[in-house]
Design an enzyme around this catalytic site. Structure first.
Site, short mmCIF file in Angstrom:
data_model
loop_
_atom_site.label_atom_id
_atom_site.label_comp_id
_atom_site.label_asym_id
_atom_site.label_seq_id
_atom_site.Cartn_x
_atom_site.Cartn_y
_atom_site.Cartn_z
CG HIS A 162 -3.09 7.71 6.33
ND1 HIS A 162 -2.79 6.55 5.28
CD2 HIS A 162 -3.98 8.47 5.51
CE1 HIS A 162 -3.33 7.13 4.34
NE2 HIS A 162 -3.98 7.99 4.11
CG HIS A 167 -1.11 11.42 2.23
ND1 HIS A 167 -1.33 10.81 0.89
CD2 HIS A 167 -2.13 10.78 2.83
CE1 HIS A 167 -2.43 10.18 0.95
NE2 HIS A 167 -3.00 10.14 1.90
CD GLU A 208 -5.04 7.58 0.38
OE1 GLU A 208 -4.17 6.71 1.19
OE2 GLU A 208 -5.23 8.74 0.51
CB SER A 227 0.61 5.17 6.77
OG SER A 227 -0.71 5.02 6.30
FE LIG Z 1 -4.68 9.13 2.50
#
Ligand SMILES: [Fe+2]
Length: 295
Positions: A162, A167, A208, A227
């Site tokens: 993730h 990111h 997010e 993700s």
């Molecule tokens: Fe995150």
């Protein structure tokens, strides 16, 4: 209440200097003592890390590298279909390894020449003000462990897949990286815990779990969607709403389920105008007014 604390396994430093990650009994790695020992060792690396020094390398097993390889291979196929062009361009620029888990130090080395961002290791939950605040300086707190190999396409916590696939690929984009920095500046500027929580919720529903229209299609740019092997197939069927600061900053969400309410930007410029503009200027008063407008 802000529920992110439940999202991370608690980490406890013992009197003898050892570190214990308290996995829930429902965690796929709960009954695997070898995995748990590795989790403890990786958490200790983060707790003992001093800013300005290299991030110590985490030890991963061959099986764990294979988890990374399998998940990133599958996600790359889905990204081509579902991710925004800006995210895909970031992934291309960054050039993460496909066959093995990169160390966070390596992620920083790839990222810093592009947008100035560097990674910091996190043992578990980082207090909101620290997590968001250092974004203003170009630092991103990241967990270093990987999910349990028995269920490669599932994780109850944010793991290195993730943090890095979600990111770092976004942080390799100048435009997304600028938004992360603005979120950090906002977190530094606001004073009350309520205002900080509002800023963090806007982050949650954008960087997010944000989606965006692109060439007539809904695409994702949020790290949580990009993700997640399951969620990326589902987001187009969710309750898609227009970008709305007051709604994003006050909507409760359940981190343990797929996000069923998502906020959609009409374009990257729209996201920059509305959300970037908000983070660039918000303070406790403007946030209190936005929150009051929802009551
Ligand atoms: Fe995150």
């Amino acid at each position: 209440m802000f529920e992110e604390a439940q999202y991370f396994a608690p980490v406890a430093a013992q009197e003898d200097g050892s570190v214990v990650v308290e996995l829930a009994s429902s965690h796929p790695g709960f009954a695997d003592p070898v995995y748990r020992a590795r989790r403890n060792a990786i958490a200790a690396l983060a707790l003992n890390h001093r800013p300005g020094t290299p991030i110590p390398a985490a030890e991963y097993t061959e099986q764990e590298h294979q988890v990374w390889a399998a998940v990133t291979r599958e996600l790359a196929v889905k990204h081509a279909k579902y991710a925004t062009a800006e995210y895909l361009a970031g992934a291309e620029r960054l050039g993460l390894p496909h066959e093995r888990i990169p160390q966070l130090e390596e992620v920083s080395r790839l990222l810093e020449p592009l947008t100035g961002f560097r990674y910091l290791p996190a043992a578990g939950l980082v207090p909101l003000r620290d997590f968001y605040g250092v974004l203003a300086d170009g630092f991103f707190h990241s967990t270093q462990y990987i999910r349990h190999h028995s269920v490669p396409f599932y994780t109850p916590e944010p793991d290195v897949i993730h943090e890095v696939v979600g990111h770092a690929n976004a942080l390799a984009s100048d435009r997304y990286a600028a938004l992360y920095r603005l979120a950090g500046q906002a977190a530094r500027r606001v004073e009350s815990e309520e205002a900080l929580e509002f800023v963090s919720k806007v982050f949650w529903f954008t960087l997010e779990f944000g989606v965006m229209r692109e060439a007539g299609e809904l695409r994702a740019y949020g790290a949580g969607i990009l993700s997640s092997y399951g969620e990326i197939e589902e987001f187009r069927g969710m309750d898609i709403r227009s970008l709305d600061l007051a709604a994003m900053g006050t909507t409760e969400y359940d981190i343990t389920k797929y996000q069923d309410v998502l906020f959609c930007a009409e374009s990257l410029e729209h996201l920059e105008d509305v959300v970037g503009g908000f983070w660039a200027t918000c303070d406790d008063d403007t946030i209190a007014k936005l929150a009051a407008s929802r009551i």
